[in-house]
Design a protein around this motif. Sequence first.
Motif, PDB file in Angstrom:
ATOM      1  N   ILE A 123       1.360  -0.796  -0.168  1.00 15.86           N
ATOM      2  CA  ILE A 123      -0.248  -0.575   0.073  1.00 15.86           C
ATOM      3  C   ILE A 123       0.864   1.273  -0.474  1.00 15.86           C
ATOM      4  O   ILE A 123       0.384   1.890  -0.137  1.00 15.86           O
ATOM      5  CB  ILE A 123      -0.845   0.325   1.172  1.00 15.86           C
ATOM      6  N   ASP A 124       2.163   1.032   0.149  1.00 15.57           N
ATOM      7  CA  ASP A 124       3.075   2.942   0.614  1.00 15.57           C
ATOM      8  C   ASP A 124       3.287   3.117  -0.997  1.00 15.57           C
ATOM      9  O   ASP A 124       3.580   4.306  -0.839  1.00 15.57           O
ATOM     10  CB  ASP A 124       4.576   2.106   0.648  1.00 15.57           C
ATOM     11  N   THR A 125       2.540   2.497  -2.411  1.00 18.49           N
ATOM     12  CA  THR A 125       2.658   3.339  -3.881  1.00 18.49           C
ATOM     13  C   THR A 125       1.780   3.463  -4.427  1.00 18.49           C
ATOM     14  O   THR A 125       0.538   1.867  -4.041  1.00 18.49           O
ATOM     15  CB  THR A 125       3.641   2.604  -4.629  1.00 18.49           C
ATOM     16  N   GLU A 126       1.032   4.124  -5.152  1.00 18.60           N
ATOM     17  CA  GLU A 126       0.315   4.305  -5.491  1.00 18.60           C
ATOM     18  C   GLU A 126      -0.572   2.494  -6.736  1.00 18.60           C
ATOM     19  O   GLU A 126      -1.770   1.403  -6.867  1.00 18.60           O
ATOM     20  CB  GLU A 126      -0.446   5.169  -6.656  1.00 18.60           C
ATOM     21  N   LEU A 127       1.118   2.439  -7.467  1.00 24.61           N
ATOM     22  CA  LEU A 127       0.899   1.229  -8.019  1.00 24.61           C
ATOM     23  C   LEU A 127       0.761  -0.501  -7.005  1.00 24.61           C
ATOM     24  O   LEU A 127      -0.393  -1.040  -7.981  1.00 24.61           O
ATOM     25  CB  LEU A 127       2.015   0.380  -8.601  1.00 24.61           C
ATOM     26  N   GLY A 128       1.242  -0.416  -6.092  1.00 27.65           N
ATOM     27  CA  GLY A 128       0.684  -1.869  -5.286  1.00 27.65           C
ATOM     28  C   GLY A 128      -0.387  -2.068  -4.641  1.00 27.65           C
ATOM     29  O   GLY A 128      -0.721  -2.669  -4.216  1.00 27.65           O
ATOM     30  N   ALA A 129      -1.084  -0.534  -4.362  1.00 23.54           N
ATOM     31  CA  ALA A 129      -2.341  -0.483  -3.963  1.00 23.54           C
ATOM     32  C   ALA A 129      -3.878  -0.693  -4.876  1.00 23.54           C
ATOM     33  O   ALA A 129      -4.627  -1.659  -4.578  1.00 23.54           O
ATOM     34  CB  ALA A 129      -2.900   0.975  -3.728  1.00 23.54           C
ATOM     35  N   ARG A 130      -2.795  -0.157  -6.232  1.00 20.74           N
ATOM     36  CA  ARG A 130      -3.834  -1.012  -6.808  1.00 20.74           C
ATOM     37  C   ARG A 130      -3.797  -2.504  -7.344  1.00 20.74           C
ATOM     38  O   ARG A 130      -5.156  -3.440  -7.794  1.00 20.74           O
ATOM     39  CB  ARG A 130      -3.667  -0.696  -8.777  1.00 20.74           C
ATOM     40  N   GLN A 131      -2.495  -3.370  -7.188  1.00 20.95           N
ATOM     41  CA  GLN A 131      -2.931  -4.405  -7.088  1.00 20.95           C
ATOM     42  C   GLN A 131      -3.318  -5.346  -5.622  1.00 20.95           C
ATOM     43  O   GLN A 131      -3.917  -6.175  -6.201  1.00 20.95           O
ATOM     44  CB  GLN A 131      -1.590  -5.061  -6.853  1.00 20.95           C
ATOM     45  N   VAL A 132      -3.650  -4.892  -5.044  1.00 19.77           N
ATOM     46  CA  VAL A 132      -4.579  -4.655  -3.818  1.00 19.77           C
ATOM     47  C   VAL A 132      -5.591  -4.827  -4.226  1.00 19.77           C
ATOM     48  O   VAL A 132      -6.303  -5.864  -4.080  1.00 19.77           O
ATOM     49  CB  VAL A 132      -3.998  -4.664  -2.388  1.00 19.77           C
ATOM     50  N   GLU A 133      -5.991  -3.560  -4.605  1.00 19.88           N
ATOM     51  CA  GLU A 133      -7.562  -3.434  -4.655  1.00 19.88           C
ATOM     52  C   GLU A 133      -7.847  -5.064  -6.223  1.00 19.88           C
ATOM     53  O   GLU A 133      -9.601  -5.175  -6.478  1.00 19.88           O
ATOM     54  CB  GLU A 133      -7.899  -1.860  -5.532  1.00 19.88           C
ATOM     55  N   ASN A 134      -7.030  -5.242  -6.843  1.00 22.56           N
ATOM     56  CA  ASN A 134      -7.521  -6.134  -8.095  1.00 22.56           C
ATOM     57  C   ASN A 134      -7.078  -7.590  -7.685  1.00 22.56           C
ATOM     58  O   ASN A 134      -8.886  -8.336  -7.412  1.00 22.56           O
ATOM     59  CB  ASN A 134      -6.459  -6.145  -8.926  1.00 22.56           C
ATOM     60  N   VAL A 135      -6.926  -7.851  -6.789  1.00 25.04           N
ATOM     61  CA  VAL A 135      -6.801  -8.957  -5.724  1.00 25.04           C
ATOM     62  C   VAL A 135      -8.702  -8.911  -5.236  1.00 25.04           C
ATOM     63  O   VAL A 135      -9.390  -9.934  -4.850  1.00 25.04           O
ATOM     64  CB  VAL A 135      -5.677  -9.854  -4.496  1.00 25.04           C
ATOM     65  N   LEU A 136      -8.371  -7.913  -4.287  1.00 20.59           N
ATOM     66  CA  LEU A 136      -9.936  -7.900  -3.948  1.00 20.59           C
ATOM     67  C   LEU A 136     -10.990  -7.979  -4.714  1.00 20.59           C
ATOM     68  O   LEU A 136     -12.230  -8.495  -4.250  1.00 20.59           O
ATOM     69  CB  LEU A 136      -9.499  -6.634  -3.013  1.00 20.59           C
ATOM     70  N   GLY A 137     -10.746  -7.727  -5.826  1.00 20.11           N
ATOM     71  CA  GLY A 137     -12.185  -7.740  -6.547  1.00 20.11           C
ATOM     72  C   GLY A 137     -11.623  -9.006  -7.245  1.00 20.11           C
ATOM     73  O   GLY A 137     -13.544  -9.198  -7.883  1.00 20.11           O
ATOM     74  N   ARG A 138     -10.840  -9.352  -7.095  1.00 24.54           N
ATOM     75  CA  ARG A 138     -10.964 -10.678  -7.757  1.00 24.54           C
ATOM     76  C   ARG A 138     -11.794 -12.207  -6.633  1.00 24.54           C
ATOM     77  O   ARG A 138     -12.934 -12.284  -6.808  1.00 24.54           O
ATOM     78  CB  ARG A 138      -9.501 -12.028  -8.311  1.00 24.54           C
ATOM     79  N   ILE A 139     -11.607 -11.562  -5.573  1.00 21.36           N
ATOM     80  CA  ILE A 139     -12.020 -12.416  -4.073  1.00 21.36           C
ATOM     81  C   ILE A 139     -13.239 -11.788  -4.349  1.00 21.36           C
ATOM     82  O   ILE A 139     -14.108 -13.231  -4.097  1.00 21.36           O
ATOM     83  CB  ILE A 139     -11.186 -12.193  -2.682  1.00 21.36           C
ATOM     84  N   ALA A 140     -13.948 -10.672  -4.161  1.00 20.39           N
ATOM     85  CA  ALA A 140     -15.598 -10.120  -3.954  1.00 20.39           C
ATOM     86  C   ALA A 140     -15.891 -10.794  -5.278  1.00 20.39           C
ATOM     87  O   ALA A 140     -17.489 -10.700  -5.019  1.00 20.39           O
ATOM     88  CB  ALA A 140     -15.065  -8.518  -4.706  1.00 20.39           C
ATOM     89  N   TYR A 141     -15.686 -10.798  -6.506  1.00 18.49           N
ATOM     90  CA  TYR A 141     -16.557 -11.740  -7.430  1.00 18.49           C
ATOM     91  C   TYR A 141     -16.909 -12.858  -8.392  1.00 18.49           C
ATOM     92  O   TYR A 141     -16.257 -13.620  -9.186  1.00 18.49           O
ATOM     93  CB  TYR A 141     -16.277 -10.837  -9.046  1.00 18.49           C
ATOM     94  N   GLY A 142     -15.595 -13.606  -7.157  1.00 20.48           N
ATOM     95  CA  GLY A 142     -15.123 -15.317  -7.036  1.00 20.48           C
ATOM     96  C   GLY A 142     -14.387 -15.825  -7.528  1.00 20.48           C
ATOM     97  O   GLY A 142     -13.832 -16.798  -8.256  1.00 20.48           O
ATOM     98  N   GLY A 143     -12.938 -14.449  -8.414  1.00 19.87           N
ATOM     99  CA  GLY A 143     -11.960 -15.382  -8.693  1.00 19.87           C
ATOM    100  C   GLY A 143     -10.988 -15.667  -7.846  1.00 19.87           C
ATOM    101  O   GLY A 143     -11.209 -15.981  -5.993  1.00 19.87           O
ATOM    102  N   ILE A 144     -10.060 -16.379  -8.754  1.00 25.73           N
ATOM    103  CA  ILE A 144      -9.382 -16.844  -7.129  1.00 25.73           C
ATOM    104  C   ILE A 144      -7.791 -16.275  -7.627  1.00 25.73           C
ATOM    105  O   ILE A 144      -7.573 -15.263  -8.019  1.00 25.73           O
ATOM    106  CB  ILE A 144      -8.392 -18.304  -8.595  1.00 25.73           C
ATOM    107  N   SER A 145      -7.929 -16.199  -5.629  1.00 27.20           N
ATOM    108  CA  SER A 145      -7.039 -15.419  -5.605  1.00 27.20           C
ATOM    109  C   SER A 145      -6.369 -15.250  -4.259  1.00 27.20           C
ATOM    110  O   SER A 145      -6.791 -15.520  -2.741  1.00 27.20           O
ATOM    111  CB  SER A 145      -7.463 -13.528  -5.117  1.00 27.20           C
TER     112      SER A 145
END
Length: 145
Positions: A123-145
Amino acid sequence: MVNELNAVVKQLGGRHTLGRNFSTVNQLKDAIREGFPTAVVEPLMSASGLTLKELAEALDLSPRSLQRRRRSGRLARFESDRLFRLARIVALAHQALGGTELAVRWLKRPNRALAGSAPVSFIDTELGARQVENVLGRIAYGGIS
């Protein structure tokens, strides 16, 4: 977008801590530019389960600087922006995982989708935060993470 705005404001302590209501993203953007009141640190630490040291690391600040800043009136613009970024991730984690305890645990544990690193370390960088958001999005919508 309004639900996301409300969720982020809640992680920052809500109206009581921020000193006003936010009904638009532009109002929150202006508050970030002005600098959040230092009181937002405590509710965000509580919501994220992070210690002061962990919070400082996640924001790429020294713990001493963050401690000093907490004694003054307002955070700097860049500090407020970083706190907003963390609050956004915490709100998404709470939503995707279904609660505070699960979100806190997930933020601190190594994650294979993030090369074996804990999400909070990204989370210390915007790019890293976006990666975390992508993983959370996959979790929320049933993807593999």
